[in-house]
Design an enzyme around this catalytic site. Structure first.
Site, PDB file in Angstrom:
ATOM      1  N   LYS A  13     -12.312  10.149  17.836  1.00 51.21           N
ATOM      2  CA  LYS A  13     -10.832  10.758  17.971  1.00 51.21           C
ATOM      3  C   LYS A  13     -10.755  12.298  18.408  1.00 51.21           C
ATOM      4  O   LYS A  13     -10.294  12.417  19.598  1.00 51.21           O
ATOM      5  CB  LYS A  13     -10.066  10.654  16.647  1.00 51.21           C
ATOM      6  N   ARG A  88      -2.198   9.575   8.008  1.00 52.48           N
ATOM      7  CA  ARG A  88      -3.162   8.456   7.404  1.00 52.48           C
ATOM      8  C   ARG A  88      -2.697   7.628   6.189  1.00 52.48           C
ATOM      9  O   ARG A  88      -3.544   6.846   5.774  1.00 52.48           O
ATOM     10  CB  ARG A  88      -4.260   9.558   6.906  1.00 52.48           C
ATOM     11  N   ARG A 127     -23.438  13.482  14.188  1.00 54.91           N
ATOM     12  CA  ARG A 127     -22.563  14.356  14.733  1.00 54.91           C
ATOM     13  C   ARG A 127     -22.928  15.900  14.020  1.00 54.91           C
ATOM     14  O   ARG A 127     -23.460  16.090  13.128  1.00 54.91           O
ATOM     15  CB  ARG A 127     -21.194  13.963  14.063  1.00 54.91           C
ATOM     16  N   ARG A 160     -21.367  18.299   9.366  1.00 53.00           N
ATOM     17  CA  ARG A 160     -20.161  18.433   8.237  1.00 53.00           C
ATOM     18  C   ARG A 160     -20.718  18.006   6.997  1.00 53.00           C
ATOM     19  O   ARG A 160     -21.289  17.076   6.777  1.00 53.00           O
ATOM     20  CB  ARG A 160     -19.142  17.613   8.768  1.00 53.00           C
ATOM     21  N   ARG A 171     -15.295   7.418   2.700  1.00 53.49           N
ATOM     22  CA  ARG A 171     -14.125   7.597   3.948  1.00 53.49           C
ATOM     23  C   ARG A 171     -13.951   6.207   4.483  1.00 53.49           C
ATOM     24  O   ARG A 171     -12.933   5.982   4.957  1.00 53.49           O
ATOM     25  CB  ARG A 171     -15.012   8.598   5.114  1.00 53.49           C
TER      26      ARG A 171
HETATM   27  P1  AMP Z   1     -11.382  14.247   9.568  1.00 51.61           P
HETATM   28  O1  AMP Z   1     -11.709  15.400  10.146  1.00 51.61           O
HETATM   29  O2  AMP Z   1     -10.022  13.822  10.318  1.00 51.61           O
HETATM   30  O3  AMP Z   1     -12.194  13.282   9.379  1.00 51.61           O
HETATM   31  O4  AMP Z   1     -10.733  14.744   8.103  1.00 51.61           O
HETATM   32  C1  AMP Z   1     -11.682  15.172   7.073  1.00 51.61           C
HETATM   33  C2  AMP Z   1     -11.112  14.983   5.780  1.00 51.61           C
HETATM   34  O5  AMP Z   1      -9.745  15.779   5.628  1.00 51.61           O
HETATM   35  C3  AMP Z   1     -10.867  13.457   5.334  1.00 51.61           C
HETATM   36  O6  AMP Z   1     -11.837  12.750   5.006  1.00 51.61           O
HETATM   37  C4  AMP Z   1      -9.556  13.691   4.075  1.00 51.61           C
HETATM   38  O7  AMP Z   1     -10.369  14.147   3.023  1.00 51.61           O
HETATM   39  C5  AMP Z   1      -8.929  15.041   4.901  1.00 51.61           C
HETATM   40  N1  AMP Z   1      -7.864  14.824   5.727  1.00 51.61           N
HETATM   41  C6  AMP Z   1      -7.761  15.010   6.977  1.00 51.61           C
HETATM   42  N2  AMP Z   1      -6.615  14.416   7.515  1.00 51.61           N
HETATM   43  C7  AMP Z   1      -5.991  14.045   6.248  1.00 51.61           C
HETATM   44  C8  AMP Z   1      -4.591  13.346   6.055  1.00 51.61           C
HETATM   45  N3  AMP Z   1      -3.797  13.005   7.013  1.00 51.61           N
HETATM   46  N4  AMP Z   1      -4.251  13.129   5.031  1.00 51.61           N
HETATM   47  C9  AMP Z   1      -5.150  13.193   3.737  1.00 51.61           C
HETATM   48  N5  AMP Z   1      -6.259  13.732   3.952  1.00 51.61           N
HETATM   49  C10 AMP Z   1      -6.782  13.974   5.159  1.00 51.61           C
END
Ligand code: AMP
Length: 223
Positions: A13, A88, A127, A160, A171
């Site tokens: 994404k 989400r 990554r 990360r 996740r």
């Molecule tokens: P991402 O970079 O999108 O993979 O997000 C990393 C982490 O941030 C996720 O595993 C969640 O813990 C948190 N996170 C990001 N976006 C959201 C969201 N919309 N709702 C809840 N947690 C989020």
């Protein structure tokens, strides 16, 4: 352009969003990036979010929604936005709908990046991100020109915290349980479009732009 990029962690994404940003006036809004910035600055929100993020769980809605809305209300999002990692949960999606309709807007499409699970796991483990400018690399699919260093700013690349096998597994489970139900939510509203993400970000972006060009005439994903 007001769209959502949807898909499991590692579907690409962020990379697709950066290609789209380079070609349009839309801004990239990634709640994961916003939360990581808060963590880096050690704000109250960042400290509260850290415990969830490191484990691979979702940050509670009340924290994320306020942050996302504040970002969407900044002037640069008026020209359009590409949401990445938001919404989400169903309640985030419902609140986003209300937030946009109050401003006379609506989503043009929700694009689901589809990719086989084994490819996703390989992508996540490969990554690397630049802690300074946030550019994403991948040791397998998008390596930096000089190993371990950012092409754009030269900073040393990092993995990360949540790209470790234990968090990756959580996740995925979280995605299936809490986020995948959104597919039905958007499908039933005629907003869901499937994108084959296996051929890389450029090709995925082409598909999205083509579907948007058709201006709603593309056939949304059924069933
Ligand atoms: P991402 O970079 O999108 O993979 O997000 C990393 C982490 O941030 C996720 O595993 C969640 O813990 C948190 N996170 C990001 N976006 C959201 C969201 N919309 N709702 C809840 N947690 C989020």
């Amino acid at each position: 352009m007001r769209i959502v990029l949807f898909g499991p962690p590692g579907a690409g994404k962020g990379t697709v969003a950066s290609v789209l940003v380079a070609r349009t006036k839309a801004v990239h809004i990634a709640t994961g990036d916003l939360l990581r910035a808060q963590m880096k600055e050690k704000t109250q929100l960042g400290e509260r979010a850290r415990a969830y993020i490191d484990k691979g769980e979702l940050v509670p809605d009340e924290l994320v929604i306020a942050m996302a809305e504040a970002r969407l209300d900044l002037g640069d999002a008026a020209e359009g936005f590409i949401l990445d990692g938001y919404p989400r949960t169903i309640s985030q999606a419902e609140i986003l709908d209300r937030f946009l309709s109050c401003r006379g807007h609506n989503l043009e499409g929700v694009f689901e990046l589809q990719l086989a699970e084994d490819v996703i796991i390989r992508r996540l483990s490969g990554r690397r991100i630049c802690p300074a400018c946030e550019t994403i690399f991948n040791v397998y699919t998008l390596p930096p020109k000089v190993e371990g260093l950012c092409d754009k700013c030269g900073a040393a690349l990092i993995t990360r915290e949540d790209d470790n096998p234990k968090s990756i597994a959580v996740r995925f489970k979280t995605y299936q349980a809490q986020t995948a139900p959104l597919l039905d939510y958007y499908r039933s509203r005629g907003l869901l479009f499937a994108v084959d993400a296996s051929a890389g970000a450029e090709r995925a972006t082409e598909q999205i732009l083509k579907m948007l060009e058709k201006d709603g005439k593309a056939a949304p994903t059924k069933g």
